[in-house]
Design a protein around this motif. Sequence first.
Motif, PDB file in Angstrom:
ATOM      1  N   LEU A 197     -17.238  30.021 -45.493  1.00 42.10           N
ATOM      2  CA  LEU A 197     -18.019  28.810 -45.276  1.00 42.10           C
ATOM      3  C   LEU A 197     -18.971  28.985 -44.097  1.00 42.10           C
ATOM      4  CD1 LEU A 197     -15.376  25.978 -45.857  1.00 42.10           C
ATOM      5  CD2 LEU A 197     -17.137  26.792 -47.429  1.00 42.10           C
ATOM      6  N   ASP A 198     -18.498  29.645 -43.038  1.00 45.50           N
ATOM      7  CA  ASP A 198     -19.390  29.929 -41.900  1.00 45.50           C
ATOM      8  C   ASP A 198     -20.550  30.816 -42.341  1.00 45.50           C
ATOM      9  OD1 ASP A 198     -18.024  28.454 -40.002  1.00 45.50           O
ATOM     10  OD2 ASP A 198     -16.761  30.127 -39.363  1.00 45.50           O
ATOM     11  N   TRP A 199     -20.233  31.828 -43.132  1.00 43.66           N
ATOM     12  CA  TRP A 199     -21.259  32.761 -43.608  1.00 43.66           C
ATOM     13  C   TRP A 199     -22.299  32.046 -44.469  1.00 43.66           C
ATOM     14  CZ3 TRP A 199     -22.320  34.705 -48.655  1.00 43.66           C
ATOM     15  CH2 TRP A 199     -23.196  35.789 -48.687  1.00 43.66           C
ATOM     16  N   MET A 200     -21.844  31.098 -45.310  1.00 48.16           N
ATOM     17  CA  MET A 200     -22.774  30.356 -46.156  1.00 48.16           C
ATOM     18  C   MET A 200     -23.742  29.523 -45.323  1.00 48.16           C
ATOM     19  SD  MET A 200     -22.262  31.145 -49.310  1.00 48.16           S
ATOM     20  CE  MET A 200     -23.195  29.838 -50.088  1.00 48.16           C
ATOM     21  N   VAL A 201     -23.249  28.986 -44.212  1.00 54.89           N
ATOM     22  CA  VAL A 201     -24.106  28.206 -43.321  1.00 54.89           C
ATOM     23  C   VAL A 201     -25.105  29.120 -42.609  1.00 54.89           C
ATOM     24  CG1 VAL A 201     -24.146  26.801 -41.226  1.00 54.89           C
ATOM     25  CG2 VAL A 201     -22.414  26.367 -42.988  1.00 54.89           C
ATOM     26  N   GLU A 202     -24.600  30.251 -42.091  1.00 57.37           N
ATOM     27  CA  GLU A 202     -25.439  31.142 -41.281  1.00 57.37           C
ATOM     28  C   GLU A 202     -26.443  31.936 -42.110  1.00 57.37           C
ATOM     29  OE1 GLU A 202     -22.493  33.489 -39.366  1.00 57.37           O
ATOM     30  OE2 GLU A 202     -21.740  31.821 -38.138  1.00 57.37           O
ATOM     31  N   GLU A 203     -26.015  32.414 -43.270  1.00 60.95           N
ATOM     32  CA  GLU A 203     -26.860  33.311 -44.051  1.00 60.95           C
ATOM     33  C   GLU A 203     -27.605  32.631 -45.200  1.00 60.95           C
ATOM     34  OE1 GLU A 203     -27.438  36.408 -43.192  1.00 60.95           O
ATOM     35  OE2 GLU A 203     -26.047  36.274 -41.484  1.00 60.95           O
ATOM     36  N   HIS A 204     -27.063  31.533 -45.699  1.00 61.98           N
ATOM     37  CA  HIS A 204     -27.674  30.890 -46.861  1.00 61.98           C
ATOM     38  C   HIS A 204     -28.104  29.456 -46.588  1.00 61.98           C
ATOM     39  CE1 HIS A 204     -26.918  34.110 -49.823  1.00 61.98           C
ATOM     40  NE2 HIS A 204     -25.889  34.385 -49.043  1.00 61.98           N
ATOM     41  N   GLU A 205     -28.079  29.064 -45.322  1.00 61.58           N
ATOM     42  CA  GLU A 205     -28.585  27.763 -44.890  1.00 61.58           C
ATOM     43  C   GLU A 205     -27.887  26.596 -45.575  1.00 61.58           C
ATOM     44  OE1 GLU A 205     -32.815  27.846 -45.328  1.00 61.58           O
ATOM     45  OE2 GLU A 205     -33.076  29.257 -43.668  1.00 61.58           O
ATOM     46  N   MET A 206     -26.606  26.789 -45.918  1.00 56.32           N
ATOM     47  CA  MET A 206     -25.828  25.674 -46.436  1.00 56.32           C
ATOM     48  C   MET A 206     -25.645  24.647 -45.320  1.00 56.32           C
ATOM     49  SD  MET A 206     -21.978  25.633 -48.104  1.00 56.32           S
ATOM     50  CE  MET A 206     -21.058  25.568 -46.542  1.00 56.32           C
ATOM     51  N   GLU A 207     -25.688  23.378 -45.680  1.00 57.99           N
ATOM     52  CA  GLU A 207     -25.471  22.331 -44.688  1.00 57.99           C
ATOM     53  C   GLU A 207     -24.017  22.369 -44.219  1.00 57.99           C
ATOM     54  OE1 GLU A 207     -26.879  19.214 -42.304  1.00 57.99           O
ATOM     55  OE2 GLU A 207     -27.953  20.588 -43.640  1.00 57.99           O
ATOM     56  N   PRO A 208     -23.763  22.381 -42.911  1.00 52.51           N
ATOM     57  CA  PRO A 208     -22.378  22.401 -42.423  1.00 52.51           C
ATOM     58  C   PRO A 208     -21.575  21.227 -42.976  1.00 52.51           C
ATOM     59  CG  PRO A 208     -23.890  22.850 -40.624  1.00 52.51           C
ATOM     60  CD  PRO A 208     -24.742  22.424 -41.792  1.00 52.51           C
ATOM     61  N   ILE A 209     -20.335  21.478 -43.308  1.00 57.68           N
ATOM     62  CA  ILE A 209     -19.445  20.441 -43.849  1.00 57.68           C
ATOM     63  C   ILE A 209     -18.720  19.767 -42.689  1.00 57.68           C
ATOM     64  CG2 ILE A 209     -17.477  20.019 -45.377  1.00 57.68           C
ATOM     65  CD1 ILE A 209     -18.256  22.642 -46.829  1.00 57.68           C
ATOM     66  N   GLU A 210     -18.629  18.452 -42.722  1.00 57.39           N
ATOM     67  CA  GLU A 210     -17.953  17.723 -41.658  1.00 57.39           C
ATOM     68  C   GLU A 210     -16.504  18.179 -41.537  1.00 57.39           C
ATOM     69  OE1 GLU A 210     -18.335  13.558 -42.263  1.00 57.39           O
ATOM     70  OE2 GLU A 210     -20.529  13.560 -42.065  1.00 57.39           O
ATOM     71  N   ALA A 211     -15.974  18.102 -40.316  1.00 56.30           N
ATOM     72  CA  ALA A 211     -14.672  18.694 -39.999  1.00 56.30           C
ATOM     73  C   ALA A 211     -13.554  18.210 -40.918  1.00 56.30           C
ATOM     74  CB  ALA A 211     -14.320  18.413 -38.545  1.00 56.30           C
ATOM     75  N   ASP A 212     -13.460  16.896 -41.147  1.00 56.70           N
ATOM     76  CA  ASP A 212     -12.378  16.362 -41.979  1.00 56.70           C
ATOM     77  C   ASP A 212     -12.483  16.869 -43.415  1.00 56.70           C
ATOM     78  OD1 ASP A 212     -11.417  15.036 -39.806  1.00 56.70           O
ATOM     79  OD2 ASP A 212     -12.130  13.050 -40.416  1.00 56.70           O
ATOM     80  N   ALA A 213     -13.723  16.829 -43.966  1.00 56.38           N
ATOM     81  CA  ALA A 213     -13.929  17.295 -45.338  1.00 56.38           C
ATOM     82  C   ALA A 213     -13.676  18.793 -45.431  1.00 56.38           C
ATOM     83  CB  ALA A 213     -15.345  16.973 -45.798  1.00 56.38           C
ATOM     84  N   ARG A 214     -14.073  19.526 -44.403  1.00 60.84           N
ATOM     85  CA  ARG A 214     -13.862  20.982 -44.406  1.00 60.84           C
ATOM     86  C   ARG A 214     -12.367  21.307 -44.420  1.00 60.84           C
ATOM     87  NH1 ARG A 214     -17.352  25.623 -41.596  1.00 60.84           N
ATOM     88  NH2 ARG A 214     -15.813  27.299 -41.499  1.00 60.84           N
ATOM     89  N   ALA A 215     -11.586  20.591 -43.651  1.00 61.10           N
ATOM     90  CA  ALA A 215     -10.144  20.821 -43.629  1.00 61.10           C
ATOM     91  C   ALA A 215      -9.538  20.537 -44.995  1.00 61.10           C
ATOM     92  CB  ALA A 215      -9.490  19.950 -42.560  1.00 61.10           C
ATOM     93  N   THR A 216      -9.988  19.464 -45.640  1.00 59.48           N
ATOM     94  CA  THR A 216      -9.494  19.122 -46.974  1.00 59.48           C
ATOM     95  C   THR A 216      -9.849  20.224 -47.976  1.00 59.48           C
ATOM     96  OG1 THR A 216      -9.678  16.747 -46.540  1.00 59.48           O
ATOM     97  CG2 THR A 216      -9.662  17.441 -48.847  1.00 59.48           C
ATOM     98  N   ILE A 217     -11.084  20.717 -47.885  1.00 61.55           N
ATOM     99  CA  ILE A 217     -11.546  21.777 -48.791  1.00 61.55           C
ATOM    100  C   ILE A 217     -10.744  23.058 -48.570  1.00 61.55           C
ATOM    101  CG2 ILE A 217     -13.499  23.321 -49.264  1.00 61.55           C
ATOM    102  CD1 ILE A 217     -15.311  20.830 -48.754  1.00 61.55           C
ATOM    103  N   LEU A 218     -10.519  23.411 -47.315  1.00 58.40           N
ATOM    104  CA  LEU A 218      -9.756  24.620 -47.022  1.00 58.40           C
ATOM    105  C   LEU A 218      -8.304  24.499 -47.500  1.00 58.40           C
ATOM    106  CD1 LEU A 218     -11.147  25.500 -43.481  1.00 58.40           C
ATOM    107  CD2 LEU A 218     -11.510  26.780 -45.599  1.00 58.40           C
ATOM    108  N   ASP A 219      -7.723  23.315 -47.348  1.00 60.58           N
ATOM    109  CA  ASP A 219      -6.368  23.089 -47.853  1.00 60.58           C
ATOM    110  C   ASP A 219      -6.320  23.316 -49.363  1.00 60.58           C
ATOM    111  OD1 ASP A 219      -5.418  22.444 -45.345  1.00 60.58           O
ATOM    112  OD2 ASP A 219      -5.481  20.274 -45.657  1.00 60.58           O
TER     113      ASP A 219
END
Length: 235
Positions: A197-219
């Motif tokens: 997910l970090d790589w997608m933000v840094e290399e492909h300009e994906m919009e960062p995912i909010e912390a709560d949603a990111r935790a849910t997605i990673l789970d």
Amino acid sequence: MSGPMHIAAVLLFCACAAAAPAGAAEPEARLAAADSVRGKKVFRKCVACHTVEKGGRKKTGPNLWGIVGAPVGARDGFRYSKAMLAFGGTWTPERLDAYLARPRGFVKGGSMSFVGLKREQDRADVIAFLNGMGDSPADFGKAQEALPGVVSPEPEDYGVMVAAPGASETFDACTVCHSERIVAQQGLTRERWDELLDWMVEEHEMEPIEADARATILDYLSAHYGPDRPNFPRN
């Protein structure tokens, strides 16, 4: 609206209605029965490219505050495609409905890459949500009991991804740019998913995912698409 613009809007609405499949609810009926709260949830598919708050910044797409009833291609500071500028006119609810169904098919040559919202009620709900995000919301009328042609929204379809807590957030975040099959075919640890997910933000300009949603997605990803890939699609 009067004169040629009114005639054009009427013709556009008639064309959209004629193209609708048999039994489909007309836009006015769907908008009268629309659920803006559900529309906010469906709009999660759009947040990678658009903000909707008043004064929100532009992203890949323009800010959408007050978009219902606004002129097409007129947001200051945003560079529109030639096709969108030539499209012109106003974003009426009916026009938004047709556009959201198939953006590139409706505005040929446009730059919006989103595939569209195939479900009629999803589009109505999103338009109702966007209608509330403006200084002068339009009146879509009041829903009537047993409104003809309007059915309850279908259960969410995640394609090959397993339906489980976190599936909705993951599907909405990933399928803006990828098929859900690409997501489901991975087999990564939680740490590797986090790095991806970090790589997608840094290399492909994906919009960062909010912390709560990111935790849910990673789970969700680590539980269902970890190294052992319990839900790997086999066909």
